[in-house]
Design a protein around this motif. Structure first.
Motif, PDB file in Angstrom:
ATOM      1  N   CYS A  81       3.635   0.666   2.789  1.00 56.20           N
ATOM      2  CA  CYS A  81       3.414  -0.299   3.868  1.00 56.20           C
ATOM      3  C   CYS A  81       3.191  -1.663   3.214  1.00 56.20           C
ATOM      4  O   CYS A  81       2.470  -1.777   2.225  1.00 56.20           O
ATOM      5  CB  CYS A  81       2.187   0.122   4.668  1.00 56.20           C
TER       6      CYS A  81
ATOM      7  N   GLU B  43       0.869  -1.184   0.000  1.00 51.40           N
ATOM      8  CA  GLU B  43       0.000   0.000   0.000  1.00 51.40           C
ATOM      9  C   GLU B  43       0.901   1.228   0.000  1.00 51.40           C
ATOM     10  O   GLU B  43       1.702   1.419   0.924  1.00 51.40           O
ATOM     11  CB  GLU B  43      -0.893   0.001   1.246  1.00 51.40           C
TER      12      GLU B  43
ATOM     13  N   SER C 189       1.807  -5.524   3.769  1.00 61.57           N
ATOM     14  CA  SER C 189       1.030  -6.399   4.647  1.00 61.57           C
ATOM     15  C   SER C 189       1.033  -7.807   4.075  1.00 61.57           C
ATOM     16  O   SER C 189       1.291  -8.013   2.888  1.00 61.57           O
ATOM     17  CB  SER C 189      -0.410  -5.888   4.778  1.00 61.57           C
ATOM     18  N   GLN C 190       0.767  -8.764   4.940  1.00 59.97           N
ATOM     19  CA  GLN C 190       0.712 -10.153   4.494  1.00 59.97           C
ATOM     20  C   GLN C 190      -0.456 -10.865   5.147  1.00 59.97           C
ATOM     21  O   GLN C 190      -0.870 -10.521   6.243  1.00 59.97           O
ATOM     22  CB  GLN C 190       2.025 -10.864   4.790  1.00 59.97           C
TER      23      GLN C 190
END
Length: 199
Positions: free
Chosen positions: A111, A103, A113-114
């Protein structure tokens, strides 16, 4: 390589190429390689990490996950010339059952994320009839043991990848494999349901 130890041979070849390109393998995790800058501090902190490395690479068999600066990108292009590699994906992709999403917060900040929602959804509960589930102390059949080990393996991957809250339960279930009972199958089914609920 067409050999029983082909994956190991491939990792040895990959290791040799990475070392030749200037990577250093971490002693604490032998799958992680770091491309250090010339002015590398032996005690990097989170505040000066960018000043110390060009990039990081995680080698899980033939699946590589890496990130870094322009020098790292150039070095990875050199690696692709030395060994055959498949596709390269960026920003939003799946790596070893884990969705990686980027993002962008600004032009230079982002950023990552997973998650494993899709992977977890693919784990099917072991099927046990109501009648069979009442036979709690009955030993598991050969077929039930095969299903148990398959589902447990999938659940283990989720636990060690992202769901540490599931590790103890999965460990206990793994310890039951040799003395498998119907009660263990029921416990595994509950663990899969919990993973589905809290993914």
């Amino acid at each position: 390589y067409g050999l029983d130890d082909g994956p190991f041979e491939w990792l040895l070849e990959l290791h040799g190429h990475l070392i030749a390109l200037g990577f250093r393998r971490l002693e604490s995790d032998l799958t992680i390689y770091v491309l250090r800058k010339k002015k590398f501090s032996e005690t990097p902190t989170r505040w000066n990490l960018r000043d110390n490395i060009h990039g990081v690479l995680d080698a899980h068999m033939d699946d590589l996950l890496w990130g870094g600066d322009d020098v790292m990108i150039s070095t990875m292009k050199q690696l692709r010339k030395r060994i055959e590699m498949g596709s390269t994906e960026r920003w939003d992709f799946v790596h070893l059952g884990t969705q990686i999403k980027t993002e962008w917060l600004s032009e230079t900040e982002f950023c990552i994320s997973q998650g494993q929602e899709v992977y977890v959804d693919s784990i099917e509960e072991p099927r046990i009839s109501r009648e069979r589930s009442q036979q709690k102390t009955s030993p598991g059949t050969k077929e039930e043991k095969g299903v148990y080990m398959s589902v447990l393996g999938q659940l283990m991957w989720h636990a060690i990848s992202l769901a540490s809250w599931l590790c103890y339960e999965v460990s206990v279930l793994a310890s039951r494999t040799n003395q498998l009972t119907v009660e263990d199958l029921v416990s595994l089914r509950k663990a899969v349901r919990k993973a589905h609920q809290y993914k």
